[in-house]
Design a protein around this motif. Sequence first.
Motif, short mmCIF file in Angstrom:
data_model
loop_
_atom_site.label_atom_id
_atom_site.label_comp_id
_atom_site.label_asym_id
_atom_site.label_seq_id
_atom_site.Cartn_x
_atom_site.Cartn_y
_atom_site.Cartn_z
N THR A 1 19.55 -6.64 -25.57
CA THR A 1 18.85 -7.92 -25.44
C THR A 1 18.10 -8.25 -26.73
N LEU B 1 23.62 -11.70 -24.39
CA LEU B 1 23.44 -13.13 -24.10
C LEU B 1 22.06 -13.45 -23.54
N LYS B 2 21.48 -12.50 -22.80
CA LYS B 2 20.13 -12.71 -22.25
C LYS B 2 19.11 -12.91 -23.36
N ILE C 1 27.76 -7.34 -23.22
CA ILE C 1 27.89 -8.78 -23.51
C ILE C 1 26.80 -9.57 -22.79
N PHE C 2 26.63 -9.31 -21.50
CA PHE C 2 25.63 -10.07 -20.73
C PHE C 2 24.20 -9.77 -21.19
N THR D 1 20.16 -13.90 -26.67
CA THR D 1 20.64 -14.97 -27.55
C THR D 1 20.36 -16.36 -27.00
N ILE D 2 20.69 -16.59 -25.74
CA ILE D 2 20.60 -17.95 -25.19
C ILE D 2 19.18 -18.50 -25.21
N GLY E 1 20.63 -9.37 -29.19
CA GLY E 1 20.99 -10.76 -28.88
C GLY E 1 19.94 -11.74 -29.35
#
Length: 193
Positions: free
Chosen positions: A103, A57-58, A53-54, A60-61, A106
Amino acid sequence: MITLAYLAGSISSAVLVCRLFRLPDPRSLGSGNPGTTNVLRIGGRLPAALTLIFDVLKGTIPVWSSYFLGIEPLFLGFIAVAACVGHIFPLYFGFRGGKAVATALGAMLPIGLDLSGLLILTWGLTVFASGYSSLAAIVTVSLAPLYTYFIKPEYSLPVLMLSVLIIARHRHNILRLYRGEESRVWDKGKTNE
């Protein structure tokens, strides 16, 4: 945004999650790769899920934020690559990072749920059929530019940039697959990934 993406990518989710769960550093056990598959082997499903998940997000964000700032597709590609390079060569963790598959996924998520679904399906089917996480990553990123071309062609070049980076990062896995020496996902304690 390219710099911010690199700095975000440099946060090693695998190392931090392993510290949180009082597990060994994933860079010193198993495959030595700080990624989801190695964390799964070391610590089980929950730490692996959090790492995944993290890591997603690295990617996607930074890309999604840049999209809303009106940054053009080509530069979104550079931002996505920067997040992945941060994961591969993390500033805060001695430049010893992972393969950046999650990543990269994401970073592609903002293109659309249809592309995301195809990527996840391709990865899942390949792992189910072969048992190889690395092969699934290689097949998925190889098909990603083709999928993107039919869904949102203006993002084909940025996705191709990501695909080349991820495939290059898997060069050792490709050799092990060719030699029949690659470990399957469910092989606990194996040393390659």
